[in-house]
Design a protein around this motif. Structure first.
Motif, short mmCIF file in Angstrom:
data_model
loop_
_atom_site.label_atom_id
_atom_site.label_comp_id
_atom_site.label_asym_id
_atom_site.label_seq_id
_atom_site.Cartn_x
_atom_site.Cartn_y
_atom_site.Cartn_z
N LEU A 108 0.84 -1.21 0.00
CA LEU A 108 0.00 0.00 0.00
C LEU A 108 0.87 1.26 0.00
N ALA A 109 1.90 1.26 0.85
CA ALA A 109 2.81 2.40 0.92
C ALA A 109 3.55 2.58 -0.41
N GLN A 110 3.92 1.49 -1.05
CA GLN A 110 4.61 1.59 -2.34
C GLN A 110 3.71 2.22 -3.40
N LEU A 111 2.45 1.81 -3.43
CA LEU A 111 1.53 2.37 -4.42
C LEU A 111 1.26 3.85 -4.17
N THR A 121 8.70 1.97 5.45
CA THR A 121 7.49 1.45 6.11
C THR A 121 7.71 0.04 6.63
N ALA A 122 8.34 -0.82 5.81
CA ALA A 122 8.58 -2.21 6.23
C ALA A 122 9.38 -2.27 7.51
N LEU A 123 10.43 -1.48 7.60
CA LEU A 123 11.29 -1.52 8.78
C LEU A 123 10.69 -0.79 9.97
N LEU A 124 9.87 0.24 9.70
CA LEU A 124 9.17 0.93 10.80
C LEU A 124 8.11 0.03 11.44
N LEU A 125 7.43 -0.75 10.62
CA LEU A 125 6.36 -1.59 11.15
C LEU A 125 6.86 -2.57 12.20
N VAL A 126 8.09 -3.05 12.05
CA VAL A 126 8.61 -3.97 13.06
C VAL A 126 9.36 -3.23 14.17
N LEU A 127 9.12 -1.91 14.25
CA LEU A 127 9.46 -1.14 15.44
C LEU A 127 8.19 -0.74 16.16
N ALA A 334 4.10 8.28 8.57
CA ALA A 334 5.33 8.50 9.33
C ALA A 334 6.55 8.21 8.45
N ALA A 335 6.49 7.14 7.67
CA ALA A 335 7.59 6.81 6.76
C ALA A 335 7.74 7.88 5.68
N MET A 336 6.62 8.42 5.21
CA MET A 336 6.67 9.49 4.21
C MET A 336 7.38 10.72 4.78
N LEU A 337 7.09 11.06 6.03
CA LEU A 337 7.72 12.21 6.67
C LEU A 337 9.21 11.96 6.91
N LEU A 338 9.55 10.75 7.38
CA LEU A 338 10.96 10.43 7.62
C LEU A 338 11.75 10.43 6.32
N HIS A 339 11.12 9.93 5.27
CA HIS A 339 11.81 9.92 3.97
C HIS A 339 12.07 11.35 3.50
N ARG A 340 11.08 12.22 3.71
CA ARG A 340 11.25 13.61 3.29
C ARG A 340 12.35 14.30 4.09
N ARG A 341 12.45 13.96 5.37
CA ARG A 341 13.42 14.65 6.24
C ARG A 341 14.82 14.04 6.17
N PHE A 342 14.90 12.69 6.09
CA PHE A 342 16.20 12.03 6.19
C PHE A 342 16.59 11.26 4.94
N GLY A 343 15.73 11.23 3.94
CA GLY A 343 16.06 10.56 2.70
C GLY A 343 15.82 9.07 2.75
N PRO A 344 16.22 8.34 1.70
CA PRO A 344 15.97 6.91 1.61
C PRO A 344 16.82 6.12 2.61
N TRP A 345 16.47 4.86 2.76
CA TRP A 345 17.14 3.98 3.71
C TRP A 345 18.61 3.84 3.36
#
Length: 493
Positions: A108-111, A121-127, A334-345
């Motif tokens: 869903l997040a990818q789409l 999102t994948a790595l945040l979910l298991v936090l 949350a992943a969208m915001l983190l990506h915007r602030r800190f970039g990709p994994w």
């Protein structure tokens, strides 16, 4: 003249310093869930009440059970048929469905936001403790989360493709979600709200109606069953509206505290990432989110949270685990915001993630070993040596008759525990009430004999009873004892 500003390389715009692929991120997330569940299975001497309940309800396929719709117990029935009578069936189901929740949410997040956000999102979910610490639990919330994620993904696919088969699949997913738990009406309403807010309502109306028809057709047999049973599942659900302790700020604070506890590792990850990136890093110009993203965040995140808040404000006896569904999609924005602030994994994300995950696992192990205090409900029987209790119960029966024990009667958690850890099919009459276990043949039960179980605070047996200590049960509570009353077979075996 404009002064030139030199930004250190460590604080400059994110660059590709070893990005994870999406399949690798999903694999890491699933392996993390598996590690948590295996660790719990090794540390627990028994299981939580809701998991043990399924060893009772999963003994028969019904269109409903006295508290809930049937899907959760159907899956348990299937697992017991495939795996046999093993106490690990709930752990397997809990892990598999949690992985399914993560996979659907990540897709869903990818789409909605692309591959890099999906990796985060994948790595945040298991936090999120609801998908790690609680992955050991198999109950209606476990199935609700998976079905809600599948439903949201199917609806988004259907909106994008607008094909009949996609709308049929969306209706199937929505119907299954309702068969998991009535609370599914909230994320279903959220998906419909997203369609409206995205401006697709008129064009997608035929597809929505088709999906609705499929969902209703799937749900209808349960509705008929509920009517035949006097709406007992509805009465159970609505009993939280005005039951004892419905009002007061204490419960509201408890629900909020539990949700914050679930998100603690993810919050810690974000704070450590911010600290590692440096507080002086300039923020990039923030472009507004596309309309579709805003619509789905409003439907899947804001609406469930507002419904939960409204229920608390209205005095409903909200259970803390209801917040699991209400906040299950929160980590996507949350992943969208983190990506915007800190970039990709990148490597920095990975080291911070590993540190937080290791700390969370360490705390769990320390609590399980008794090194750290963990408040537990008085009904919690995870520390009871279920295998030993089951052996003692069977030994008492075998000392009295050569007939095989086939039936138990008693509270769902205790009877379910003995049945599960006996590694045999012991059918349970819940609370001795045929309405709660209508699949039990009372005449056959009396003819073959059974053991009635109950719990008491005293270790003194009444005539004809056997008392066993429930050692390890809820350490902070008073001692508890399991009372056995043997009803020997009425006919030769």
């Amino acid at each position: 003249m404009t002064a030139a500003v030199s930004i250190p390389a460590s604080l400059s715009a994110p660059r590709d310093d070893g990005l994870l692929s999406l399949p690798a991120a999903l694999l890491a997330a699933c392996l993390t869930v598996a590690a948590w569940v295996v660790l719990a299975a090794c540390m627990n001497h028994s299981q939580l009440h809701d998991s043990l309940e399924q060893f009772v309800w999963g003994q028969s396929l019904e269109w409903g059970y006295w508290k809930h719709p049937p899907l959760t117990s159907w899956l348990m029935w299937g697992a017991l048929k495939v795996l046999g009578p093993t106490p690990f069936a709930t752990y397997v189901l809990g892990a598999v469905l949690t992985m399914a929740t993560i996979a659907c949410t990540v897709r869903l997040a990818q789409l909605l936001a692309g591959r890099e956000v999906a990796v985060l999102t994948a790595l945040l979910l298991v936090l999120h403790y609801g998908l790690t610490r609680r992955a050991q639990v198999y109950n209606h919330n476990t199935v609700l989360l998976a079905c809600s994620a599948a439903m949201a993904l199917a609806v988004l696919h259907a909106v994008r493709a607008d094909r009949r088969r996609d709308w049929l699949l969306a209706g199937l997913a929505a119907g299954l979600a309702m068969l998991a738990k009535y609370q599914a009406v909230v994320p279903i309403a959220g998906a419909l709200l997203a369609i409206v807010l995205a401006g697709d309502a008129r064009r997608r109306l035929p597809g929505v109606l088709l999906a609705t028809a499929v969902a209703l057709a799937l749900f209808l047999p349960h509705v008929v069953w509920t009517m035949q049973r006097g709406f007992e599942t509805v009465h159970y659900a609505t009993s939280y509206m005005n039951g004892p302790g419905a009002h007061g700020g204490g419960r509201s604070l408890g629900v909020l505290a539990m949700q914050l506890k679930y998100f603690l590792p993810a919050i810690g990850f974000a704070l450590l990432l911010w600290a590692a990136a440096g507080r002086g890093r300039p923020a990039a110009a923030a472009a507004p989110w596309p309309a579709e993203q805003r619509a789905w965040v409003a439907g899947l995140v804001l609406l469930p949270v507002l419904v939960l808040a409204g229920a608390v404000a209205a005095g409903v006896r909200v259970q803390s685990h209801w917040g699991l569904q209400a906040t299950q999609f929160l980590l996507v924005p949350a992943a969208m915001l983190l990506h915007r602030r800190f970039g990709p994994w990148g490597r920095r994300h990975a080291w911070v993630w590993l540190a937080v995950q290791a700390l969370a696992l360490g705390i769990y192990v320390a609590q399980g070993a008794g090194g750290l205090h963990e408040p537990r409900h008085a009904r919690d029987v995870r520390n009871v040596d279920a295998a030993d209790i089951s052996r003692q119960v069977l030994a008492q029966w075998q000392a009295s008759t050569r007939c095989e024990l086939r039936y138990l009667s008693g509270p769902v958690a205790l009877a379910g525990m003995v049945s599960a850890y006996s590694h045999r099919t012991l059918r349970v009459l819940e609370d001795g009430d045929s309405r709660k276990s209508p699949w039990i043949d009372r005449d056959d039960m009396r003819a073959r004999g059974f053991i009635a179980l109950r719990e008491q605070a005293s270790g003194e047996p009444a005539p004809g009873e056997v008392v066993l200590p429930l050692a390890g049960a809820a350490p902070q509570a008073s001692p508890r004892f399991l009372v056995l009353e043997l009803h020997l077979p009425a006919q030769p075996c």
